[in-house]
Write an enzyme that holds these catalytic residues in place. Structure first.
Site, PDB file in Angstrom:
ATOM      1  N   GLU A 169       0.827  -1.205   0.000  1.00 35.27           N
ATOM      2  CA  GLU A 169       0.000   0.000   0.000  1.00 35.27           C
ATOM      3  C   GLU A 169       0.865   1.261   0.000  1.00 35.27           C
ATOM      4  O   GLU A 169       1.908   1.319   0.637  1.00 35.27           O
ATOM      5  CB  GLU A 169      -0.937  -0.026   1.216  1.00 35.27           C
ATOM      6  CG  GLU A 169      -1.845  -1.256   1.150  1.00 35.27           C
ATOM      7  CD  GLU A 169      -2.932  -1.280   2.209  1.00 35.27           C
ATOM      8  OE1 GLU A 169      -3.922  -1.971   1.961  1.00 35.27           O
ATOM      9  OE2 GLU A 169      -2.806  -0.640   3.267  1.00 35.27           O
ATOM     10  N   CYS A 202       3.786   8.743  -0.493  1.00 30.03           N
ATOM     11  CA  CYS A 202       4.217   8.094   0.741  1.00 30.03           C
ATOM     12  C   CYS A 202       4.438   6.616   0.404  1.00 30.03           C
ATOM     13  O   CYS A 202       3.484   5.892   0.123  1.00 30.03           O
ATOM     14  CB  CYS A 202       3.135   8.291   1.798  1.00 30.03           C
ATOM     15  SG  CYS A 202       3.506   7.470   3.341  1.00 30.03           S
ATOM     16  N   CYS A 235       6.611  -5.127   9.260  1.00 24.68           N
ATOM     17  CA  CYS A 235       7.727  -4.449   9.920  1.00 24.68           C
ATOM     18  C   CYS A 235       8.115  -5.270  11.138  1.00 24.68           C
ATOM     19  O   CYS A 235       7.258  -5.826  11.822  1.00 24.68           O
ATOM     20  CB  CYS A 235       7.312  -3.042  10.340  1.00 24.68           C
ATOM     21  SG  CYS A 235       8.622  -2.129  11.170  1.00 24.68           S
ATOM     22  N   CYS A 266       5.832  -1.650  16.861  1.00 27.85           N
ATOM     23  CA  CYS A 266       5.282  -0.559  17.679  1.00 27.85           C
ATOM     24  C   CYS A 266       3.798  -0.847  17.932  1.00 27.85           C
ATOM     25  O   CYS A 266       3.078  -1.238  17.000  1.00 27.85           O
ATOM     26  CB  CYS A 266       5.443   0.772  16.966  1.00 27.85           C
ATOM     27  SG  CYS A 266       7.155   1.084  16.517  1.00 27.85           S
ATOM     28  N   CYS A 275       0.786   0.696  15.782  1.00 31.42           N
ATOM     29  CA  CYS A 275       0.906   0.715  14.318  1.00 31.42           C
ATOM     30  C   CYS A 275       0.356  -0.559  13.692  1.00 31.42           C
ATOM     31  O   CYS A 275       0.716  -1.670  14.077  1.00 31.42           O
ATOM     32  CB  CYS A 275       2.374   0.906  13.949  1.00 31.42           C
ATOM     33  SG  CYS A 275       2.714   0.763  12.196  1.00 31.42           S
ATOM     34  N   GLY A 325       6.808  -0.247   6.919  1.00 29.67           N
ATOM     35  CA  GLY A 325       8.158  -0.735   7.154  1.00 29.67           C
ATOM     36  C   GLY A 325       9.195   0.311   7.481  1.00 29.67           C
ATOM     37  O   GLY A 325       8.921   1.511   7.522  1.00 29.67           O
ATOM     38  N   GLU A 326      10.393  -0.179   7.713  1.00 33.62           N
ATOM     39  CA  GLU A 326      11.547   0.641   8.050  1.00 33.62           C
ATOM     40  C   GLU A 326      12.465   0.657   6.837  1.00 33.62           C
ATOM     41  O   GLU A 326      13.199  -0.307   6.586  1.00 33.62           O
ATOM     42  CB  GLU A 326      12.311  -0.007   9.218  1.00 33.62           C
ATOM     43  CG  GLU A 326      11.992   0.533  10.562  1.00 33.62           C
ATOM     44  CD  GLU A 326      12.630   1.898  10.793  1.00 33.62           C
ATOM     45  OE1 GLU A 326      11.872   2.809  11.184  1.00 33.62           O
ATOM     46  OE2 GLU A 326      13.839   2.069  10.596  1.00 33.62           O
ATOM     47  N   SER A 346      11.629   8.316   7.154  1.00 35.64           N
ATOM     48  CA  SER A 346      11.240   8.257   8.559  1.00 35.64           C
ATOM     49  C   SER A 346      11.738   6.949   9.158  1.00 35.64           C
ATOM     50  O   SER A 346      11.671   5.899   8.514  1.00 35.64           O
ATOM     51  CB  SER A 346       9.711   8.333   8.650  1.00 35.64           C
ATOM     52  OG  SER A 346       9.299   8.227   9.989  1.00 35.64           O
ATOM     53  N   SER A 403      10.826   8.843  14.571  1.00 34.15           N
ATOM     54  CA  SER A 403       9.566   8.671  15.297  1.00 34.15           C
ATOM     55  C   SER A 403       9.870   8.547  16.783  1.00 34.15           C
ATOM     56  O   SER A 403      10.334   7.511  17.239  1.00 34.15           O
ATOM     57  CB  SER A 403       8.859   7.404  14.808  1.00 34.15           C
ATOM     58  OG  SER A 403       8.565   7.545  13.445  1.00 34.15           O
ATOM     59  N   LEU A 404       9.613   9.610  17.487  1.00 32.33           N
ATOM     60  CA  LEU A 404       9.934   9.644  18.924  1.00 32.33           C
ATOM     61  C   LEU A 404       8.751   9.076  19.717  1.00 32.33           C
ATOM     62  O   LEU A 404       8.884   8.099  20.454  1.00 32.33           O
ATOM     63  CB  LEU A 404      10.258  11.091  19.314  1.00 32.33           C
ATOM     64  CG  LEU A 404      10.676  11.346  20.749  1.00 32.33           C
ATOM     65  CD1 LEU A 404      11.954  10.612  21.095  1.00 32.33           C
ATOM     66  CD2 LEU A 404      10.854  12.855  20.982  1.00 32.33           C
ATOM     67  N   ASN A 426      -3.974   7.771  14.814  1.00 35.22           N
ATOM     68  CA  ASN A 426      -5.012   7.220  13.945  1.00 35.22           C
ATOM     69  C   ASN A 426      -5.425   5.856  14.476  1.00 35.22           C
ATOM     70  O   ASN A 426      -4.579   5.104  14.937  1.00 35.22           O
ATOM     71  CB  ASN A 426      -4.490   7.093  12.521  1.00 35.22           C
ATOM     72  CG  ASN A 426      -4.228   8.451  11.910  1.00 35.22           C
ATOM     73  OD1 ASN A 426      -5.098   9.309  11.890  1.00 35.22           O
ATOM     74  ND2 ASN A 426      -3.014   8.677  11.451  1.00 35.22           N
ATOM     75  N   CYS A 433      -1.237   7.709   8.639  1.00 32.45           N
ATOM     76  CA  CYS A 433      -0.047   7.140   9.279  1.00 32.45           C
ATOM     77  C   CYS A 433      -0.409   5.931  10.119  1.00 32.45           C
ATOM     78  O   CYS A 433      -1.349   5.973  10.900  1.00 32.45           O
ATOM     79  CB  CYS A 433       0.583   8.138  10.241  1.00 32.45           C
ATOM     80  SG  CYS A 433       1.300   9.541   9.461  1.00 32.45           S
TER      81      CYS A 433
HETATM   82  N1  SAH Z   1       8.888   2.805  10.213  1.00 35.30           N
HETATM   83  C1  SAH Z   1       9.016   4.196  10.035  1.00 35.30           C
HETATM   84  C2  SAH Z   1       8.134   4.756   8.950  1.00 35.30           C
HETATM   85  C3  SAH Z   1       6.722   4.246   8.869  1.00 35.30           C
HETATM   86  S1  SAH Z   1       5.607   4.777  10.083  1.00 35.30           S
HETATM   87  C4  SAH Z   1       8.779   4.924  11.341  1.00 35.30           C
HETATM   88  O1  SAH Z   1       8.282   4.333  12.265  1.00 35.30           O
HETATM   89  O2  SAH Z   1       9.166   6.095  11.411  1.00 35.30           O
HETATM   90  C5  SAH Z   1       5.366   6.487   9.686  1.00 35.30           C
HETATM   91  C6  SAH Z   1       4.895   7.321  10.862  1.00 35.30           C
HETATM   92  O3  SAH Z   1       3.579   6.912  11.278  1.00 35.30           O
HETATM   93  C7  SAH Z   1       5.778   7.185  12.102  1.00 35.30           C
HETATM   94  O4  SAH Z   1       6.140   8.454  12.567  1.00 35.30           O
HETATM   95  C8  SAH Z   1       4.896   6.480  13.107  1.00 35.30           C
HETATM   96  O5  SAH Z   1       5.218   6.866  14.423  1.00 35.30           O
HETATM   97  C9  SAH Z   1       3.529   6.949  12.688  1.00 35.30           C
HETATM   98  N2  SAH Z   1       2.426   6.081  13.130  1.00 35.30           N
HETATM   99  C10 SAH Z   1       2.416   4.748  13.246  1.00 35.30           C
HETATM  100  N3  SAH Z   1       1.210   4.321  13.681  1.00 35.30           N
HETATM  101  C11 SAH Z   1       0.445   5.428  13.838  1.00 35.30           C
HETATM  102  C12 SAH Z   1      -0.914   5.652  14.248  1.00 35.30           C
HETATM  103  N4  SAH Z   1      -1.714   4.653  14.583  1.00 35.30           N
HETATM  104  N5  SAH Z   1      -1.366   6.909  14.268  1.00 35.30           N
HETATM  105  C13 SAH Z   1      -0.556   7.945  13.916  1.00 35.30           C
HETATM  106  N6  SAH Z   1       0.701   7.794  13.507  1.00 35.30           N
HETATM  107  C14 SAH Z   1       1.215   6.552  13.482  1.00 35.30           C
HETATM  108 FE1  SF4 Z   2       7.437  -0.318  11.994  1.00 35.80          FE
HETATM  109 FE2  SF4 Z   2       7.300   2.360  11.865  1.00 35.80          FE
HETATM  110 FE3  SF4 Z   2       5.077   0.898  12.324  1.00 35.80          FE
HETATM  111 FE4  SF4 Z   2       6.961   1.067  14.200  1.00 35.80          FE
HETATM  112  S1  SF4 Z   2       5.723   2.758  13.390  1.00 35.80           S
HETATM  113  S2  SF4 Z   2       5.934  -0.813  13.551  1.00 35.80           S
HETATM  114  S3  SF4 Z   2       8.807   1.118  12.986  1.00 35.80           S
HETATM  115  S4  SF4 Z   2       6.311   0.881  10.488  1.00 35.80           S
END
Ligand code: SAH
Ligand code: SF4
Length: 350
Positions: free
Chosen positions: A95, A108, A115, A119, A122, A166-167, A198, A221-222, A297, A340
């Site tokens: 996607e 994007c 991944c 997290c 996510c 993914g990363e 990211s 992503s902090l 989200n 996101c």
């Molecule tokens: N793996 C990378 C890039 C993909 S995620 C990363 O983690 O940075 C892209 C962004 O979406 C990240 O900043 C992550 O923190 C954010 N994200 C993941 N799940 C989310 C959610 N449920 N709501 C809002 N942002 C989210």
């Molecule tokens: Fe992977 Fe980024 Fe989702 Fe964390 S936020 S599970 S690093 S895609």
């Protein structure tokens, strides 16, 4: 007979010698490269500035077959489109999202199926890690999005964010060769200033990225303000804690001159408190960086809740009062599950 090789998996650096091996002059490599990535043709037959015999020979050796969009969902708000492309190497869907901002068309892109970093907020993380995407599968998303924009007589993609599934930095080789195509003037010609990757903060990969001197933007992503909390929300923190992220962000700025963005998801009762604002000031105050506040989200089975709009505004104000540069990232594509953290790479039944 063996299957033709997938042309779009040949790296830009290997292409000239691959073409020379066929007894063709070097300039052919440039011509073919342009046809494939600038004009986005789906067959060698269309390359009408090359001899027919060569086109036929190439068609026997390589395939330019495109990844088909299995679905294209346009947000009813008109500012986002989500694509599901069928992959060639396995029966999955990948996607990607197109975002509209005034003159900008931002793609994007996804870099992995699933991944490994898990997290908790996510949707991609919930899938676990399936595999890395190939160069073709990364670039194929961009080709598909540009084909869509062209069909709407719109301008083509101007900006790229690796913020899909993914990363990207954990799929370094394919990420890097895809970037070479994205940035190449004979291909997508998108400069480093208009590209951001990211990461959840895999430090050795960020160091490797710095060595490449690509001058692309870095977002980390902090999403938490203490290590205890980040350990819980983002297990990768146990290996690379907040202090190490701050330190690498400073190095990134010193080396590239580019301010790192810290993404920070607002989770009600978790990350949106006054204490959070104070602690972020201690970590991020006093050096050039940006904070991107992201409303949480919904993902399918999460108990975590988004903070209210008023809390989000308040939190943003508190950061400003503490001298931090923070912007709220408008959440787009929620109605198409394209925001996101909402992407997933389901299996498809061909
Ligand atoms: N793996 C990378 C890039 C993909 S995620 C990363 O983690 O940075 C892209 C962004 O979406 C990240 O900043 C992550 O923190 C954010 N994200 C993941 N799940 C989310 C959610 N449920 N709501 C809002 N942002 C989210
Ligand atoms: Fe992977 Fe980024 Fe989702 Fe964390 S936020 S599970 S690093 S895609």
């Amino acid at each position: 007979m063996t299957n033709p090789e997938r042309f779009k998996n040949i790296t830009p650096s290997a292409l000239p010698s691959r073409i020379e091996e066929l007894g063709e002059p070097k300039f052919r490599a440039k011509q073919i490269f342009k046809w494939v990535y600038q004009k986005r043709v789906g067959s060698f037959g269309e390359m009408n500035n090359m001899p027919k015999t060569l086109r036929e020979r190439l068609s026997g050796l390589f395939t330019l077959q495109k990844m088909e969009p299995l679905f294209i969902k346009e947000s009813k708000f008109g500012d986002a489109v989500k694509f599901g492309f069928s992959l060639v190497e396995s029966p999955h869907l990948v996607e990607s999202v197109l975002l509209y901002d005034d003159d900008r068309r931002t793609a994007c892109l996804s870099s992995q199926l699933g991944c490994a970093l898990g997290c908790v907020f996510c949707q991609t993380g919930k899938m676990g890690f399936i595999r890395n995407l190939t160069q073709e599968e990364i670039i194929g998303q961009l080709i598909g999005i540009n084909d869509y924009l062209m069909s709407k007589s719109d301008k083509l993609v101007t900006n790229i964010v690796f913020m899909g599934m993914g990363e990207a930095l954990s799929n370094f080789r394919n990420f890097l060769s895809s970037l070479q195509i994205i940035m190449h003037e004979d291909a997508f010609n998108i400069g480093g200033r208009r590209i951001t990757v990211s990461t959840a903060g895999v430090i050795p990969s960020i160091e490797r990225l710095m060595e490449e001197e690509l001058n692309i933007g870095l977002a980390i992503s902090l999403n938490a303000f203490t290590n205890e909390q980040r350990d819980r929300l983002m297990p990768v923190n146990r290996k690379y804690p907040i202090e190490s992220l701050v330190s690498i962000a400073k190095s990134y700025f010193n080396k590239t001159g580019r301010r790192v963005t810290f993404e920070y998801v607002l989770i009600e009762g978790e990350t949106d408190s006054l204490e959070a604002a104070d602690t972020l000031q201690r970590f991020l105050g006093g050096f050039p960086c940006k904070i991107n506040l992201i409303p949480l989200n919904p993902s399918s089975d999460s108990v975590l809740r988004n903070t209210s709009d008023s809390n989000l505004e308040r939190f943003s104000d508190q950061l400003h009062q503490r001298g931090l540069s923070a912007t709220i990232r408008k959440s787009r594509g929620q109605d198409i599950w394209g925001a996101c953290g909402q992407l997933s790479g389901r299996m498809i039944d061909r």
